[in-house]
Design an enzyme around this catalytic site. Structure first.
Site, short mmCIF file in Angstrom:
data_model
loop_
_atom_site.label_atom_id
_atom_site.label_comp_id
_atom_site.label_asym_id
_atom_site.label_seq_id
_atom_site.Cartn_x
_atom_site.Cartn_y
_atom_site.Cartn_z
N SER A 177 0.92 -1.25 -0.03
CA SER A 177 0.07 0.14 0.01
C SER A 177 0.88 1.29 -0.14
O SER A 177 0.22 2.46 -0.08
CB SER A 177 -0.84 -0.11 1.25
OG SER A 177 -2.16 -0.69 1.05
N LYS A 227 0.24 3.88 -2.55
CA LYS A 227 -0.82 4.84 -2.40
C LYS A 227 -0.02 6.40 -2.21
O LYS A 227 -1.09 7.19 -2.41
CB LYS A 227 -1.84 4.63 -1.36
CG LYS A 227 -2.56 3.43 -1.64
CD LYS A 227 -3.59 3.15 -0.37
CE LYS A 227 -4.69 2.04 -0.53
NZ LYS A 227 -3.72 0.61 -0.48
N SER A 262 -5.72 3.16 4.99
CA SER A 262 -5.32 2.38 3.55
C SER A 262 -6.31 1.86 2.67
O SER A 262 -6.23 0.92 2.21
CB SER A 262 -4.09 1.59 3.99
OG SER A 262 -3.58 1.07 2.81
N LYS A 311 2.99 6.60 4.75
CA LYS A 311 2.27 5.58 4.52
C LYS A 311 2.70 4.33 4.64
O LYS A 311 4.08 4.05 4.33
CB LYS A 311 1.99 5.39 3.04
CG LYS A 311 0.77 4.61 2.44
CD LYS A 311 -0.53 5.21 2.77
CE LYS A 311 -1.52 4.04 2.77
NZ LYS A 311 -1.33 2.97 3.63
#
Length: 378
Positions: A57, A60, A117, A221
């Site tokens: 993730s 992202k 997320s 993130k």
């Protein structure tokens, strides 16, 4: 007529040369890692930084970058309403359980992406921006090329496992830097520890433990899958310096957090960012045949420089500035340079330019000037 004289202005910061004495090294439990300073983009530490790995993730970050570019460019508003498609609602993995036909603001989708997320939120926002996820992914790869992310191929906007969906610690640092450097308002979302959606009905908790427990944490993130392991792009700021620590394929969530902390601690312990300035005010430059006699020189840009803390007293600045310049002089025209050195090594060169325009005298103006000088001489 443009004669340059070397007017050396040594900065008073210089006291004595210092040897590089970076202390310690970060403890890294990961397949790849990189530590970068935000403003200069300089790399402070790297390990297998160009290995192509699955980012989970952390993908992202690019999704957020494109969204923030659209917002700051006036193409998207945080108040815009996004209607969730059946495909977005069908996304597995981390999610905020969007329903087909549900409407959610861009603001709340950004919260869902950064904190929870949400894969469903990522696809919903991607479809809203580009019409389809595949079209959005094309934009992701184009932006990656623009940023010099040569190790990267994106196949989706979520980081869900897909053969060939790969990037590197180096490339993640590049896109992370672009996001936090040019879109600092992303912190409104990346610093959330706990929040909610749907008027408090759905609770959010950040998987980035640094936000709660690390002094100065600003984001960014996390990500994890069985194949990718535990990954993070972790950002933190102290004393005006922001660092980006990227970790790929760590063994557990706790080791990911510990590695990020160790890398950030290493950076803050050993480096600082300084404003390099001339030791004294820049003198006006004479303008020949100009409507004004002088033009004021200024630095074309700020002189922020990354230095090892042990070398702060070895920083010097020197100025090379022209003694005169012939009109016309354009605003921003180069008049000289400021060099920043550390221990005799040039680390940065900054142009010195004219602060304003100076027009050339007309023929009649030149005649008047000659008459004025003649009578003054008499």
């Amino acid at each position: 007529m443009k004669k340059y004289l070397a007017a050396l202005l040594a900065a008073s910061l210089c006291i004595f040369p210092a040897q590089a004495t970076v202390t310690g090294s970060p403890e890294v439990d990961a397949r790849a890692a990189l530590l970068m300073e935000k403003e200069t983009g300089e790399i402070l530490y790297e390990y297998n930084a160009h290995d192509k790995l699955e980012p989970a993730s952390v993908t992202k970050v690019m999704t957020l970058l494109l969204a923030m570019e659209a917002i700051d460019g006036g193409l998207l508003s945080r108040e815009d309403t996004v209607q969730v498609s059946s495909r977005a609602a069908s996304m597995g993995g981390s999610q905020v359980y969007l329903k087909e036909g549900e409407q959610m603001s861009v603001h709340d989708l950004l919260k869902a992406i950064t904190v929870a997320s949400g894969n469903d939120a990522s696809v919903a926002l991607a479809e809203h921006l580009a019409g389809s996820e595949s079209a959005f992914v094309e934009r992701m790869n184009q932006r990656a090329r623009e940023l010099g992310m040569e190790d990267t191929t994106f196949l989706n906007c979520t980081g869900l496992p897909a053969p060939g969906h790969l990037t590197s610690a180096h490339d993640i640092a590049l896109m992370s830097r672009e996001l936090i450097l040019n879109h600092p308002s992303i912190r409104e979302y990346t610093t959330i520890w706990m929040d909610s959606l749907r008027d408090g009905a759905f609770q959010l908790a950040n998987t980035n433990k640094l936000i709660r427990f690390y002094d100065g944490a600003t984001g960014l993130k996390t990500g994890s899958t069985d194949a990718a392991g535990f990954c993070i792009s972790a950002t933190a700021e102290r004393d005006g310096m922001e660092l980006i620590a990227v970790i790929l394929k760590s063994t557990t969530g706790d080791t990911r957090t510990a590695t990020a902390k160790s890398m950030l601690d290493f950076g803050f312990a050993n480096y600082t960012v300084l404003d390099a300035k001339p030791a004294q005010a820049l003198p006006p430059v004479e303008v020949l045949l100009g409507e004004q006699e002088y033009v004021q020189p200024v630095l074309a840009q700020g002189g922020r420089i990354l230095v090892e803390k042990a070398q702060v007293n070895a920083v010097e600045t020197s100025i090379s500035l022209c003694s005169d310049v012939e009109a016309p002089v354009a605003a921003g025209q180069k008049l000289g340079e400021m060099r920043v050195t550390i221990g005799g090594e040039v680390r940065q060169t900054i142009d010195i330019v004219s602060a304003h325009e100076v027009k050339r005298l007309t023929t009649f103006g030149i005649f008047q000037e000659l008459l004025r000088e003649f009578f003054m001489a008499g």
